[in-house]
Design an enzyme around this catalytic site. Sequence first.
Site, mmCIF file in Angstrom:
data_model
loop_
_atom_site.group_PDB
_atom_site.id
_atom_site.type_symbol
_atom_site.label_atom_id
_atom_site.label_comp_id
_atom_site.label_asym_id
_atom_site.label_seq_id
_atom_site.Cartn_x
_atom_site.Cartn_y
_atom_site.Cartn_z
ATOM 1 N N TYR A 154 38.250 42.632 37.859
ATOM 2 C CA TYR A 154 39.212 41.989 38.758
ATOM 3 C C TYR A 154 39.941 43.034 39.602
ATOM 4 O O TYR A 154 40.132 42.852 40.816
ATOM 5 C CB TYR A 154 40.189 41.186 37.922
ATOM 6 C CG TYR A 154 41.160 40.327 38.684
ATOM 7 C CD1 TYR A 154 40.750 39.127 39.263
ATOM 8 C CD2 TYR A 154 42.501 40.685 38.798
ATOM 9 C CE1 TYR A 154 41.650 38.316 39.943
ATOM 10 C CE2 TYR A 154 43.406 39.890 39.472
ATOM 11 C CZ TYR A 154 42.977 38.707 40.047
ATOM 12 O OH TYR A 154 43.882 37.907 40.717
ATOM 13 N N LYS A 158 39.852 43.254 43.656
ATOM 14 C CA LYS A 158 41.060 43.126 44.470
ATOM 15 C C LYS A 158 41.328 44.395 45.284
ATOM 16 O O LYS A 158 41.844 44.316 46.405
ATOM 17 C CB LYS A 158 42.256 42.782 43.587
ATOM 18 C CG LYS A 158 42.188 41.371 43.002
ATOM 19 C CD LYS A 158 42.000 40.311 44.073
ATOM 20 C CE LYS A 158 42.254 38.903 43.560
ATOM 21 N NZ LYS A 158 42.006 37.878 44.596
#
Length: 253
Positions: A154, A158
């Site tokens: 993640y 991002k």
Amino acid sequence: MGRLDGRVAMVTGAGRGIGEAIARRFAREGARVCLTDVGTDGVSETARGLVDEGMDAFAAKVDVTSRTEVENAVGETVDRYGRLDILVNNAGITKDNLLYKMTDEDWRSVLNVHLTGAFFCSRAAQRVMVEHNYGRIVNVSSTSALGNRGQANYSAAKAGIQGFTKTLAVELGRYGITANAVAPGFIETDMTRETAARLGVDFEDFVAERVKTIPVGRGGWPEDVAASVLFFASEEAAFVSGQVLYVAGGPRD
């Protein structure tokens, strides 16, 4: 008079949480909105509610990792409204685990939804925006882009979103298109409830512990993120591009 009167927007991952809040805020500011999600239940209900309130919105089933589904949704939006002015790349998933436990599929699926999805949507949308010499692309990143235990996939996704955003700003600025990102911190959503449940922690206790590190003394709400996205999508942000705004209740590194 709304801040987005006459504009047409597409919001991905609009079935709940941050995406739903963005779609609602856009519609209430005068935009005509296409709400997309991998499942139709949430977006269909939200779109019907907005129409019942006198706004113009419709729902589309879109898996953002499918180029065909993305391009079909953009085409349907343009067929219906004649243009597409604003794209919000919000769709995302989490598959948290420590690095040594993280599977190949955990890694691929998270990067696919966040990065490949943003790529497919942005590429399809910019074709329409370039024709009209106008566009706003807003990508949803996260404070996890700065690194977060148990989120190698993640965090990488991002952080990639932020680099992608800056590159879009460089390439598309000459066509009247801006690209910016918002990076939420701790936001109270169904996704964070699921995280608490996975950890076996009561959600209220989970929130209280996280709030201890937030200078403004509360958790964030989807509406906080929607307000920031609205700024980037508005006329007031015409000279703002390639920026990352942390919506986290205090400074971030």
